[in-house]
Design an enzyme around this catalytic site. Sequence first.
Site, mmCIF file in Angstrom:
data_model
loop_
_atom_site.group_PDB
_atom_site.id
_atom_site.type_symbol
_atom_site.label_atom_id
_atom_site.label_comp_id
_atom_site.label_asym_id
_atom_site.label_seq_id
_atom_site.Cartn_x
_atom_site.Cartn_y
_atom_site.Cartn_z
ATOM 1 N N GLU A 149 10.298 -20.194 -40.655
ATOM 2 C CA GLU A 149 10.037 -18.759 -40.882
ATOM 3 C C GLU A 149 10.150 -18.401 -42.354
ATOM 4 O O GLU A 149 9.701 -17.342 -42.769
ATOM 5 C CB GLU A 149 11.056 -17.878 -40.131
ATOM 6 C CG GLU A 149 11.312 -18.204 -38.687
ATOM 7 C CD GLU A 149 12.310 -19.332 -38.541
ATOM 8 O OE1 GLU A 149 11.860 -20.470 -38.368
ATOM 9 O OE2 GLU A 149 13.529 -19.088 -38.600
ATOM 10 N N CYS A 171 22.631 -12.210 -44.848
ATOM 11 C CA CYS A 171 22.658 -13.101 -46.031
ATOM 12 C C CYS A 171 23.173 -14.486 -45.693
ATOM 13 O O CYS A 171 22.916 -15.429 -46.423
ATOM 14 C CB CYS A 171 23.613 -12.583 -47.102
ATOM 15 S SG CYS A 171 23.390 -10.898 -47.481
ATOM 16 N N LYS A 177 22.857 -23.273 -46.134
ATOM 17 C CA LYS A 177 21.657 -22.907 -46.898
ATOM 18 C C LYS A 177 20.643 -24.053 -46.894
ATOM 19 O O LYS A 177 19.455 -23.840 -47.077
ATOM 20 C CB LYS A 177 22.021 -22.544 -48.340
ATOM 21 C CG LYS A 177 22.874 -21.289 -48.471
ATOM 22 C CD LYS A 177 22.054 -20.024 -48.436
ATOM 23 C CE LYS A 177 22.919 -18.785 -48.591
ATOM 24 N NZ LYS A 177 22.237 -17.559 -48.141
ATOM 25 N N GLU A 184 17.890 -4.001 -48.045
ATOM 26 C CA GLU A 184 18.823 -3.790 -46.934
ATOM 27 C C GLU A 184 19.371 -2.354 -46.943
ATOM 28 O O GLU A 184 19.577 -1.754 -45.886
ATOM 29 C CB GLU A 184 19.966 -4.813 -47.035
ATOM 30 C CG GLU A 184 20.679 -5.046 -45.728
ATOM 31 C CD GLU A 184 21.616 -6.248 -45.838
ATOM 32 O OE1 GLU A 184 21.178 -7.345 -45.471
ATOM 33 O OE2 GLU A 184 22.752 -6.082 -46.305
ATOM 34 N N CYS A 238 31.604 -16.648 -49.334
ATOM 35 C CA CYS A 238 30.949 -17.831 -49.938
ATOM 36 C C CYS A 238 31.864 -18.585 -50.902
ATOM 37 O O CYS A 238 31.631 -19.759 -51.174
ATOM 38 C CB CYS A 238 29.695 -17.411 -50.679
ATOM 39 S SG CYS A 238 28.600 -16.410 -49.688
ATOM 40 N N GLU A 298 18.876 -23.444 -43.785
ATOM 41 C CA GLU A 298 18.068 -22.228 -43.954
ATOM 42 C C GLU A 298 16.812 -22.528 -44.785
ATOM 43 O O GLU A 298 15.707 -22.090 -44.442
ATOM 44 C CB GLU A 298 18.913 -21.160 -44.656
ATOM 45 C CG GLU A 298 18.212 -19.825 -44.832
ATOM 46 C CD GLU A 298 18.985 -18.885 -45.739
ATOM 47 O OE1 GLU A 298 19.503 -19.329 -46.778
ATOM 48 O OE2 GLU A 298 19.086 -17.700 -45.410
ATOM 49 N N GLU A 312 16.772 -0.262 -45.481
ATOM 50 C CA GLU A 312 16.748 -0.523 -44.037
ATOM 51 C C GLU A 312 17.897 0.217 -43.342
ATOM 52 O O GLU A 312 17.722 0.808 -42.272
ATOM 53 C CB GLU A 312 16.888 -2.044 -43.840
ATOM 54 C CG GLU A 312 16.547 -2.547 -42.461
ATOM 55 C CD GLU A 312 16.715 -4.063 -42.367
ATOM 56 O OE1 GLU A 312 17.328 -4.678 -43.275
ATOM 57 O OE2 GLU A 312 16.246 -4.649 -41.371
ATOM 58 N N SER A 323 19.821 -7.511 -39.945
ATOM 59 C CA SER A 323 18.865 -7.046 -40.951
ATOM 60 C C SER A 323 17.703 -8.033 -40.974
ATOM 61 O O SER A 323 17.901 -9.240 -40.803
ATOM 62 C CB SER A 323 19.548 -7.017 -42.315
ATOM 63 O OG SER A 323 18.574 -6.964 -43.322
#
Length: 578
Positions: free
Chosen positions: A365, A298, A357, A278, A503, A360, A281, A318
């Site tokens: 993907e 994230c 999560k 990142e 988190c 996710e 990037e 990102s």
Amino acid sequence: MDTIKFMIDGIEAEVTKGTTVLEAARNQGVDIPSLCYLKEINHSSSCRVCVVEVGPRLIASCTLIAEEGMKIQTNTQKVRDARRASVELLLSDHNQECLSCSRSGGCELQDVSSNLNIRKVTYTGEKSSQEKDYTSPAIVRDASKCILCGRCVGACGTMQTVGAISFAKRGFDTVISTAFGRPLAESTCVNCGQCIMACPVGALSERENIDDVWDDLADPAKYVVVQTAPAVRVALGEEFGLPVGTRVTGKMVAALRKLGFDKVFDANFGADLTIMEEGTELLSRLGSGENLPLMTSCCPGWVKFMEHNFPDRLGNLSTCKSPHEMEGSMVKSFFAKKAGIDPKNIVVVSIMPCTAKKYEGAREELSREGLQDVDWVLTTRELAAMIKEAGLDFVNLKDEAFDNPIGKGSGAAVIFGATGGVAEAALRTVFEITSGKALDTIEYTAVRGMEGIKETVIDLPTGQRIRTAVVHGLGNARKLMEAMERGDKTYDFMEVMACPGGCITGGGQPIVDAGTSERIDIKAERAKAIYTEDEAQTVRKSHNNPYIKALYEEFLGEPNGHLAHELLHTHYIKRSKV
Ligand code: FES
């Protein structure tokens, strides 16, 4: 500061103007029971459990503002009868399979009933909705346990501005519903789990994967690897009676090994990898001026929020996978090759403070050649449940260290667990990479703390400036996105975490009841533990992690290079706004 005086059970109390009677009483040591009230989230006065006597009237104390000269009685027969009647009515329409409920022992309705000495439910009658929704990979809804307090609606709508659930229908038919009564999986829910944290009963819970993990652990053909997020180690101890903010990293590793995992890795390695990717990037986007601000990716709750609400800005996110997904991908490629194990036989389990999560982990993907990067995601609560089920004496376990070669993370990776942590970790690396010299002070205090939106400008030695915003809580994120759409704000880099505090108070963390969360600043205590863990590390910058350096030298090549792109980056999907 303006104060007023009033009488509470015959004793004079002096409080700041604007204080509710409930707060004032609790400050005086009188613990008035409450159920629907949740500070700053729900003030609906719907349950009537907190009533007090004011003259001839019974009034809900959670929304009653104390006034000069007021006389309040909190413990008369009339008050006690009214409270018991309210709770008994709730119980009469409540699924009472308490022994097998995930909230057993931590249910606020159970506590209030017990404290009010309710030994039988006098009222009987028809039951309202018993509908259960298991469609979401992250969250389960069970209407048979719902007490219609509205705390979840406040968390989802008012705090997070997601509004995936709300009250529907009227009277006895009232339910909490998604738009058009769709399954949760087809709604705009971002899976953050803040509704679970707000729910006083077991009407909302995570979709458990405990048995899936036990099954894989018992299968001799499977090589089961576990990784743990930074926020888990500062909260897991609470499930075993340790004070809020106790760090239990070593005990957690020991417990995971005893549960039978073949390797115990630290997701902090994945966090360091995220910073490498990142950070590179960010520098490349600063150079080209394209797709700025770079927004962190994230947090899967934030990503899905963007997909539903700001689909035209997905190019700003990102392309980096989140840390545990990066690490899962490395386990099934780099580690598998090194250890000579067929990736098809490897199971990656992530222990996360987060329910999003789970969603996710199942995203298409985030798979390669038919294998998901991460197979199962367990919350901090589920890990605690497994440790209890296995009969481990967690508090007395001896500290153990993570396995390698991908078990070691830097201090910069640990602070990912608190709001501002990703930005601070990225700035530590980006500054040193561009300047070629070590930072004098590595703590970026401007991005720390619990203010909803934090801003700072970082001047790089190259003359470039990074206008940075750090946001936590989706309500704050929406405010900032709208300010940017109006052209009122311009940034180069934005860190966003869906949950308030980041988190550390994610939807998979130990649930703290409403009363305790008023007395203890949970976010501050867990964040303090995160920063202490950072200070205890010898390596505190991601680019200095020797295992990360070795990974690039031996396997990946350059950050943002061809292989890194294939294994560590992803893309997003435009989704419907309703
Ligand atoms: Fe006050 Fe529900 S009415 S807590």
